[in-house]
Motif scaffolding. Structure first.
Motif, PDB file in Angstrom:
ATOM      1  N   TYR A 144      -6.095 -11.143   4.933  1.00 19.14           N
ATOM      2  CA  TYR A 144      -5.367 -10.058   4.296  1.00 19.14           C
ATOM      3  C   TYR A 144      -6.330  -8.893   4.182  1.00 19.14           C
ATOM      4  O   TYR A 144      -7.361  -8.986   3.505  1.00 19.14           O
ATOM      5  N   MET A 145      -6.013  -7.795   4.854  1.00 18.89           N
ATOM      6  CA  MET A 145      -6.901  -6.641   4.916  1.00 18.89           C
ATOM      7  C   MET A 145      -6.470  -5.574   3.909  1.00 18.89           C
ATOM      8  O   MET A 145      -5.284  -5.274   3.778  1.00 18.89           O
ATOM      9  N   LYS A 146      -7.451  -5.036   3.215  1.00 15.77           N
ATOM     10  CA  LYS A 146      -7.207  -3.925   2.300  1.00 15.77           C
ATOM     11  C   LYS A 146      -8.422  -2.999   2.356  1.00 15.77           C
ATOM     12  O   LYS A 146      -9.545  -3.428   2.099  1.00 15.77           O
ATOM     13  N   ASP A 147      -8.187  -1.742   2.705  1.00 18.69           N
ATOM     14  CA  ASP A 147      -9.280  -0.767   2.839  1.00 18.69           C
ATOM     15  C   ASP A 147     -10.363  -1.276   3.784  1.00 18.69           C
ATOM     16  O   ASP A 147     -11.562  -1.131   3.526  1.00 18.69           O
ATOM     17  N   ARG A 148      -9.894  -1.908   4.871  1.00 12.08           N
ATOM     18  CA  ARG A 148     -10.780  -2.420   5.929  1.00 12.08           C
ATOM     19  C   ARG A 148     -11.696  -3.554   5.455  1.00 12.08           C
ATOM     20  O   ARG A 148     -12.658  -3.895   6.122  1.00 12.08           O
ATOM     21  N   GLU A 149     -11.370  -4.121   4.313  1.00 12.90           N
ATOM     22  CA  GLU A 149     -12.126  -5.249   3.794  1.00 12.90           C
ATOM     23  C   GLU A 149     -11.227  -6.487   3.733  1.00 12.90           C
ATOM     24  O   GLU A 149     -10.008  -6.380   3.672  1.00 12.90           O
ATOM     25  N   ILE A 150     -11.865  -7.661   3.743  1.00 15.91           N
ATOM     26  CA  ILE A 150     -11.136  -8.916   3.618  1.00 15.91           C
ATOM     27  C   ILE A 150     -10.801  -9.132   2.145  1.00 15.91           C
ATOM     28  O   ILE A 150     -11.683  -9.388   1.321  1.00 15.91           O
ATOM     29  N   ALA A 151      -9.526  -9.016   1.811  1.00 16.10           N
ATOM     30  CA  ALA A 151      -9.097  -9.246   0.434  1.00 16.10           C
ATOM     31  C   ALA A 151      -8.695 -10.700   0.208  1.00 16.10           C
ATOM     32  O   ALA A 151      -8.760 -11.197  -0.918  1.00 16.10           O
ATOM     33  N   GLY A 152      -8.240 -11.383   1.260  1.00 21.58           N
ATOM     34  CA  GLY A 152      -7.814 -12.764   1.131  1.00 21.58           C
ATOM     35  C   GLY A 152      -7.906 -13.482   2.456  1.00 21.58           C
ATOM     36  O   GLY A 152      -7.930 -12.846   3.528  1.00 21.58           O
ATOM     37  N   THR A 153      -7.977 -14.802   2.398  1.00 18.93           N
ATOM     38  CA  THR A 153      -8.095 -15.621   3.608  1.00 18.93           C
ATOM     39  C   THR A 153      -7.148 -16.816   3.532  1.00 18.93           C
ATOM     40  O   THR A 153      -6.744 -17.233   2.438  1.00 18.93           O
ATOM     41  N   ALA A 154      -6.814 -17.347   4.676  1.00 19.27           N
ATOM     42  CA  ALA A 154      -6.005 -18.572   4.741  1.00 19.27           C
ATOM     43  C   ALA A 154      -6.127 -19.177   6.132  1.00 19.27           C
ATOM     44  O   ALA A 154      -6.339 -18.458   7.119  1.00 19.27           O
ATOM     45  N   ILE A 155      -5.991 -20.485   6.191  1.00 20.73           N
ATOM     46  CA  ILE A 155      -5.917 -21.213   7.455  1.00 20.73           C
ATOM     47  C   ILE A 155      -4.690 -22.106   7.397  1.00 20.73           C
ATOM     48  O   ILE A 155      -4.453 -22.782   6.397  1.00 20.73           O
ATOM     49  N   SER A 156      -3.910 -22.107   8.462  1.00 23.54           N
ATOM     50  CA  SER A 156      -2.813 -23.076   8.585  1.00 23.54           C
ATOM     51  C   SER A 156      -3.152 -24.039   9.709  1.00 23.54           C
ATOM     52  O   SER A 156      -3.817 -23.676  10.684  1.00 23.54           O
ATOM     53  N   TYR A 157      -2.691 -25.284   9.550  1.00 25.98           N
ATOM     54  CA  TYR A 157      -2.961 -26.311  10.559  1.00 25.98           C
ATOM     55  C   TYR A 157      -1.719 -27.169  10.716  1.00 25.98           C
ATOM     56  O   TYR A 157      -1.197 -27.719   9.742  1.00 25.98           O
ATOM     57  N   LYS A 158      -1.245 -27.270  11.938  1.00 21.61           N
ATOM     58  CA  LYS A 158       0.010 -27.963  12.216  1.00 21.61           C
ATOM     59  C   LYS A 158      -0.225 -29.374  12.720  1.00 21.61           C
ATOM     60  O   LYS A 158      -1.019 -29.599  13.634  1.00 21.61           O
ATOM     61  N   THR A 159       0.456 -30.334  12.100  1.00 19.81           N
ATOM     62  CA  THR A 159       0.480 -31.720  12.575  1.00 19.81           C
ATOM     63  C   THR A 159       1.933 -32.185  12.547  1.00 19.81           C
ATOM     64  O   THR A 159       2.546 -32.233  11.478  1.00 19.81           O
ATOM     65  N   GLY A 160       2.495 -32.486  13.701  1.00 23.77           N
ATOM     66  CA  GLY A 160       3.892 -32.906  13.742  1.00 23.77           C
ATOM     67  C   GLY A 160       4.802 -31.831  13.178  1.00 23.77           C
ATOM     68  O   GLY A 160       4.734 -30.662  13.569  1.00 23.77           O
ATOM     69  N   LEU A 168      -6.903 -20.994   1.291  1.00 21.75           N
ATOM     70  CA  LEU A 168      -6.159 -19.855   0.760  1.00 21.75           C
ATOM     71  C   LEU A 168      -6.899 -19.335  -0.468  1.00 21.75           C
ATOM     72  O   LEU A 168      -6.950 -20.014  -1.497  1.00 21.75           O
ATOM     73  N   GLY A 169      -7.484 -18.164  -0.335  1.00 21.77           N
ATOM     74  CA  GLY A 169      -8.271 -17.629  -1.439  1.00 21.77           C
ATOM     75  C   GLY A 169      -8.266 -16.111  -1.449  1.00 21.77           C
ATOM     76  O   GLY A 169      -7.967 -15.467  -0.438  1.00 21.77           O
ATOM     77  N   THR A 170      -8.599 -15.552  -2.593  1.00 21.46           N
ATOM     78  CA  THR A 170      -8.648 -14.103  -2.777  1.00 21.46           C
ATOM     79  C   THR A 170     -10.047 -13.694  -3.209  1.00 21.46           C
ATOM     80  O   THR A 170     -10.619 -14.309  -4.124  1.00 21.46           O
ATOM     81  N   ALA A 171     -10.592 -12.683  -2.567  1.00 21.74           N
ATOM     82  CA  ALA A 171     -11.909 -12.169  -2.946  1.00 21.74           C
ATOM     83  C   ALA A 171     -11.856 -11.634  -4.370  1.00 21.74           C
ATOM     84  O   ALA A 171     -10.831 -11.088  -4.803  1.00 21.74           O
TER      85      ALA A 171
END
Length: 228
Positions: A144-160, A168-171
């Motif tokens: 999640y980008m805000k003012d060209r900075e990373i404001a939040g992150t997440a990873i999704s992973y698919k199984t079946g 999933l976190g917020t700076a």
């Protein structure tokens, strides 16, 4: 419920295996971050005494030990195992903030994502692991980008038919601004696009209220033990 719990743990197992592991006798150990040791079914491994545990690793299990100190162990963390059946989605998806969310691709500079994720969780992320994960077709890495900075992150992973949500976190500078909710809505939309039936995660106390509001249901606890 057992079927759904197995789907959740199966997703976590394969996601963690995708982060570079050593395997021996049905037990897995990360070579670096996230520094976990576990069995595929997340039962407690037979590694007593604690001196047999891999150094600087956290043993993750669904079993809550009555007296872990008797084994030379202490609780490092405890997460709530949660699932959402997409057919029971409570929250209407809002696309208004999704223009701020970008998906990383192979070849992208991941240094800002690694730094932002590390700040969100308070520990160091191994950039080599994230670089490796970008080549995994089951994984999607979002920022999640805000003012060209990373404001939040997440990873999704698919199984079946399950989409697992991880990291999933917020700076710290961007908390209480709806970043995490926007990422969640984006991930739920992705799950619908992929025609998944279930979304799984393991929640800390900080995220419980949001997940419950979205319709996630608790299935149990995942406890991390470390030696002392």
């Amino acid at each position: 419920m057992r079927f759904s719990l197995n789907d959740n743990l199966n997703n976590l197992n394969y996601f963690w295996q995708a982060l570079k592991v050593d395997e021996q006798n049905g037990q897995f150990t990360h070579k670096s971050w996230p520094n976990k040791h576990w069995q595929a079914d997340f039962n407690f491994p037979e590694l007593v005494p604690s001196t047999n545990l891999p150094k600087n690793k956290v043993v993750s299990t669904v079993k809550e030990l009555t007296n872990p100190e008797d084994l030379g162990l202490e609780i490092k963390n405890q997460l709530v195992i949660m699932n959402l059946k997409l057919a029971q989605l409570n929250e209407l998806l809002n696309d208004s903030n999704h223009v701020n969310i970008v998906k990383l691709s192979v070849g992208d500079d991941i240094s800002k994502w690694v730094k932002g994720c590390g700040e969100a969780f308070g520990y160091e992320i191994d950039s080599d692991i994230i670089e490796h994960l970008l080549n995994n077709e089951n994984a999607s890495i979002f920022a999640y980008m805000k003012d060209r900075e990373i404001a939040g992150t997440a990873i999704s992973y698919k199984t079946g038919n399950t989409l697992g949500i991880h990291q999933l976190g917020t700076a710290p500078n961007y908390r209480k601004m709806g970043v995490a909710l926007s990422l969640m809505q984006h991930l739920l939309a992705q799950a619908l696009t992929l025609k998944c039936e279930l979304v799984s995660l393991q929640a800390s106390k900080a995220g419980l209220h949001m997940y419950e509001k979205l319709g996630f249901k608790p299935l149990g606890k995942l406890t991390g033990y470390s030696s002392f």
